[in-house]
Design a protein around this motif. Structure first.
Motif, PDB file in Angstrom:
ATOM      1  N   ALA A 280       0.849  -1.178   0.000  1.00  0.00           N
ATOM      2  CA  ALA A 280       0.000   0.000   0.000  1.00  0.00           C
ATOM      3  C   ALA A 280       0.883   1.225   0.000  1.00  0.00           C
ATOM      4  O   ALA A 280       1.790   1.342   0.820  1.00  0.00           O
ATOM      5  CB  ALA A 280      -0.915   0.000   1.224  1.00  0.00           C
ATOM      6  N   ILE A 281       0.639   2.108  -0.943  1.00  0.00           N
ATOM      7  CA  ILE A 281       1.416   3.337  -1.020  1.00  0.00           C
ATOM      8  C   ILE A 281       1.138   4.171   0.231  1.00  0.00           C
ATOM      9  O   ILE A 281       0.026   4.173   0.754  1.00  0.00           O
ATOM     10  CB  ILE A 281       1.072   4.107  -2.315  1.00  0.00           C
ATOM     11  CG1 ILE A 281       2.074   5.231  -2.567  1.00  0.00           C
ATOM     12  CG2 ILE A 281      -0.340   4.612  -2.289  1.00  0.00           C
ATOM     13  CD1 ILE A 281       1.943   5.844  -3.953  1.00  0.00           C
TER      14      ILE A 281
ATOM     15  N   ASN B 118       6.571   3.009  -0.762  1.00  0.00           N
ATOM     16  CA  ASN B 118       5.935   1.701  -0.905  1.00  0.00           C
ATOM     17  C   ASN B 118       5.136   1.595  -2.197  1.00  0.00           C
ATOM     18  O   ASN B 118       4.576   2.564  -2.689  1.00  0.00           O
ATOM     19  CB  ASN B 118       5.052   1.345   0.295  1.00  0.00           C
ATOM     20  CG  ASN B 118       5.835   1.319   1.568  1.00  0.00           C
ATOM     21  OD1 ASN B 118       6.975   0.862   1.583  1.00  0.00           O
ATOM     22  ND2 ASN B 118       5.254   1.833   2.635  1.00  0.00           N
ATOM     23  N   ARG B 119       5.095   0.396  -2.676  1.00  0.00           N
ATOM     24  CA  ARG B 119       4.387   0.086  -3.908  1.00  0.00           C
ATOM     25  C   ARG B 119       2.889   0.271  -3.715  1.00  0.00           C
ATOM     26  O   ARG B 119       2.348  -0.072  -2.667  1.00  0.00           O
ATOM     27  CB  ARG B 119       4.701  -1.357  -4.286  1.00  0.00           C
ATOM     28  CG  ARG B 119       4.079  -1.817  -5.543  1.00  0.00           C
ATOM     29  CD  ARG B 119       4.513  -3.227  -5.830  1.00  0.00           C
ATOM     30  NE  ARG B 119       3.796  -3.712  -6.991  1.00  0.00           N
ATOM     31  CZ  ARG B 119       3.879  -4.924  -7.439  1.00  0.00           C
ATOM     32  NH1 ARG B 119       4.646  -5.801  -6.828  1.00  0.00           N
ATOM     33  NH2 ARG B 119       3.206  -5.286  -8.489  1.00  0.00           N
ATOM     34  N   GLY B 120       2.225   0.790  -4.737  1.00  0.00           N
ATOM     35  CA  GLY B 120       0.776   0.933  -4.687  1.00  0.00           C
ATOM     36  C   GLY B 120       0.300   2.099  -5.521  1.00  0.00           C
ATOM     37  O   GLY B 120       1.067   2.750  -6.216  1.00  0.00           O
ATOM     38  N   ARG B 121      -0.985   2.373  -5.422  1.00  0.00           N
ATOM     39  CA  ARG B 121      -1.662   3.388  -6.236  1.00  0.00           C
ATOM     40  C   ARG B 121      -2.494   4.274  -5.321  1.00  0.00           C
ATOM     41  O   ARG B 121      -3.101   3.786  -4.375  1.00  0.00           O
ATOM     42  CB  ARG B 121      -2.558   2.662  -7.230  1.00  0.00           C
ATOM     43  CG  ARG B 121      -3.314   3.527  -8.167  1.00  0.00           C
ATOM     44  CD  ARG B 121      -4.245   2.686  -9.002  1.00  0.00           C
ATOM     45  NE  ARG B 121      -3.520   2.071 -10.085  1.00  0.00           N
ATOM     46  CZ  ARG B 121      -4.015   1.923 -11.304  1.00  0.00           C
ATOM     47  NH1 ARG B 121      -5.247   2.304 -11.572  1.00  0.00           N
ATOM     48  NH2 ARG B 121      -3.306   1.358 -12.248  1.00  0.00           N
ATOM     49  N   ILE B 122      -2.529   5.580  -5.648  1.00  0.00           N
ATOM     50  CA  ILE B 122      -3.308   6.518  -4.848  1.00  0.00           C
ATOM     51  C   ILE B 122      -3.830   7.637  -5.753  1.00  0.00           C
ATOM     52  O   ILE B 122      -3.169   8.036  -6.708  1.00  0.00           O
ATOM     53  CB  ILE B 122      -2.456   7.096  -3.679  1.00  0.00           C
ATOM     54  CG1 ILE B 122      -3.311   7.856  -2.678  1.00  0.00           C
ATOM     55  CG2 ILE B 122      -1.332   7.969  -4.213  1.00  0.00           C
ATOM     56  CD1 ILE B 122      -2.569   8.208  -1.397  1.00  0.00           C
TER      57      ILE B 122
ATOM     58  N   MET C 257       4.345   5.398 -12.308  1.00  0.00           N
ATOM     59  CA  MET C 257       3.388   5.531 -13.396  1.00  0.00           C
ATOM     60  C   MET C 257       2.385   6.575 -12.925  1.00  0.00           C
ATOM     61  O   MET C 257       1.905   6.510 -11.801  1.00  0.00           O
ATOM     62  CB  MET C 257       2.671   4.206 -13.657  1.00  0.00           C
ATOM     63  CG  MET C 257       1.672   4.263 -14.782  1.00  0.00           C
ATOM     64  SD  MET C 257       2.405   4.201 -16.398  1.00  0.00           S
ATOM     65  CE  MET C 257       2.756   2.474 -16.542  1.00  0.00           C
ATOM     66  N   TYR C 258       2.130   7.585 -13.788  1.00  0.00           N
ATOM     67  CA  TYR C 258       1.044   8.495 -13.443  1.00  0.00           C
ATOM     68  C   TYR C 258       0.017   8.494 -14.564  1.00  0.00           C
ATOM     69  O   TYR C 258       0.325   8.236 -15.714  1.00  0.00           O
ATOM     70  CB  TYR C 258       1.527   9.899 -13.082  1.00  0.00           C
ATOM     71  CG  TYR C 258       2.012  10.778 -14.209  1.00  0.00           C
ATOM     72  CD1 TYR C 258       1.129  11.413 -15.075  1.00  0.00           C
ATOM     73  CD2 TYR C 258       3.370  11.020 -14.382  1.00  0.00           C
ATOM     74  CE1 TYR C 258       1.573  12.234 -16.091  1.00  0.00           C
ATOM     75  CE2 TYR C 258       3.830  11.843 -15.385  1.00  0.00           C
ATOM     76  CZ  TYR C 258       2.920  12.443 -16.242  1.00  0.00           C
ATOM     77  OH  TYR C 258       3.373  13.251 -17.255  1.00  0.00           O
ATOM     78  N   TYR C 259      -1.221   8.720 -14.181  1.00  0.00           N
ATOM     79  CA  TYR C 259      -2.359   8.691 -15.081  1.00  0.00           C
ATOM     80  C   TYR C 259      -2.948  10.093 -15.100  1.00  0.00           C
ATOM     81  O   TYR C 259      -3.471  10.556 -14.089  1.00  0.00           O
ATOM     82  CB  TYR C 259      -3.387   7.666 -14.592  1.00  0.00           C
ATOM     83  CG  TYR C 259      -2.776   6.296 -14.389  1.00  0.00           C
ATOM     84  CD1 TYR C 259      -2.759   5.374 -15.421  1.00  0.00           C
ATOM     85  CD2 TYR C 259      -2.194   5.939 -13.174  1.00  0.00           C
ATOM     86  CE1 TYR C 259      -2.182   4.115 -15.242  1.00  0.00           C
ATOM     87  CE2 TYR C 259      -1.621   4.687 -12.989  1.00  0.00           C
ATOM     88  CZ  TYR C 259      -1.616   3.788 -14.028  1.00  0.00           C
ATOM     89  OH  TYR C 259      -1.040   2.563 -13.846  1.00  0.00           O
TER      90      TYR C 259
ATOM     91  N   GLU D 221       1.126   5.908  -9.216  1.00  0.00           N
ATOM     92  CA  GLU D 221       1.355   4.532  -8.819  1.00  0.00           C
ATOM     93  C   GLU D 221       2.846   4.260  -8.749  1.00  0.00           C
ATOM     94  O   GLU D 221       3.571   4.503  -9.717  1.00  0.00           O
ATOM     95  CB  GLU D 221       0.707   3.580  -9.825  1.00  0.00           C
ATOM     96  CG  GLU D 221       0.901   2.129  -9.497  1.00  0.00           C
ATOM     97  CD  GLU D 221       0.178   1.204 -10.469  1.00  0.00           C
ATOM     98  OE1 GLU D 221       0.112   0.005 -10.169  1.00  0.00           O
ATOM     99  OE2 GLU D 221      -0.306   1.668 -11.519  1.00  0.00           O
ATOM    100  N   ILE D 222       3.301   3.779  -7.610  1.00  0.00           N
ATOM    101  CA  ILE D 222       4.673   3.305  -7.488  1.00  0.00           C
ATOM    102  C   ILE D 222       4.660   1.834  -7.870  1.00  0.00           C
ATOM    103  O   ILE D 222       3.904   1.042  -7.303  1.00  0.00           O
ATOM    104  CB  ILE D 222       5.214   3.499  -6.053  1.00  0.00           C
ATOM    105  CG1 ILE D 222       5.317   4.991  -5.712  1.00  0.00           C
ATOM    106  CG2 ILE D 222       6.568   2.820  -5.915  1.00  0.00           C
ATOM    107  CD1 ILE D 222       5.773   5.274  -4.302  1.00  0.00           C
TER     108      ILE D 222
END
Length: 114
Positions: free
Chosen positions: A30-31, A60-64, A82-84, A112-113
Motif C-alpha cells: 500500500a502506497i 511503498n508500492r501501490g496506487r493513490i 506511473m502516473y495517469y 502509482e509506485i
C-alpha cells in the motif's frame, strides 16, 4: 445426528476453501503518503491547484488518487512511477529521474509506485 454433523463439517470446509481462493496471497503493498525529509530517496512530487501548492512524498508500492493537481516537478528516487493524467495518458518514469514541467504541467488523477 451423524449426517447433520457431516453436513456442517462439509459446509465449513467449503467455506474455508472459498475464502482461501478469494483472499489475496503473498505480501500486500500500500502506497504511503509520508513526511518529506532531505536526503531520502522517496518519490517526491511538487504540485499546484488553484492558489495552493504542495510538496508531497510517497513510499511503498501501490496506487493513490492525486485529485487532478497539476504536477510541476517529480523526483522518483528509488521508485519506478506511473502516473495517469486527466487526458487519459499513462506515463511511466523510471527511478532516479528528476523531471520538471515548467510550461505544460500534467494534470494527474492517479499516481502509482511500481
Amino acid at each position: 445426528m451423524f449426517s447433520i454433523k457431516k453436513r456442517v463439517l462439509t459446509v465449513a470446509a467449503a467455506a474455508a476453501a472459498a475464502f482461501s481462493l478469494l483472499a489475496p496471497t503473498g505480501t500486500s503493498f500500500a502506497i504511503d503518503h509520508i513526511p518529506c525529509r532531505d536526503g531520502e530517496n522517496f518519490l517526491k512530487i511538487w504540485s499546484h491547484l488553484g492558489g495552493s501548492s504542495s510538496v508531497d512524498c510517497y513510499a511503498n508500492r501501490g496506487r493513490i488518487g492525486f485529485g487532478g493537481w497539476w504536477i510541476d516537478r517529480i523526483y522518483t528516487g528509488n521508485n519506478d512511477l506511473m502516473y495517469y493524467d486527466s487526458n487519459g495518458a499513462d506515463v511511466r518514469i523510471n527511478r532516479w529521474t528528476d523531471i520538471s514541467f515548467p510550461n505544460r504541467p500534467p494534470k494527474v488523477r492517479v499516481i502509482e509506485i511500481l
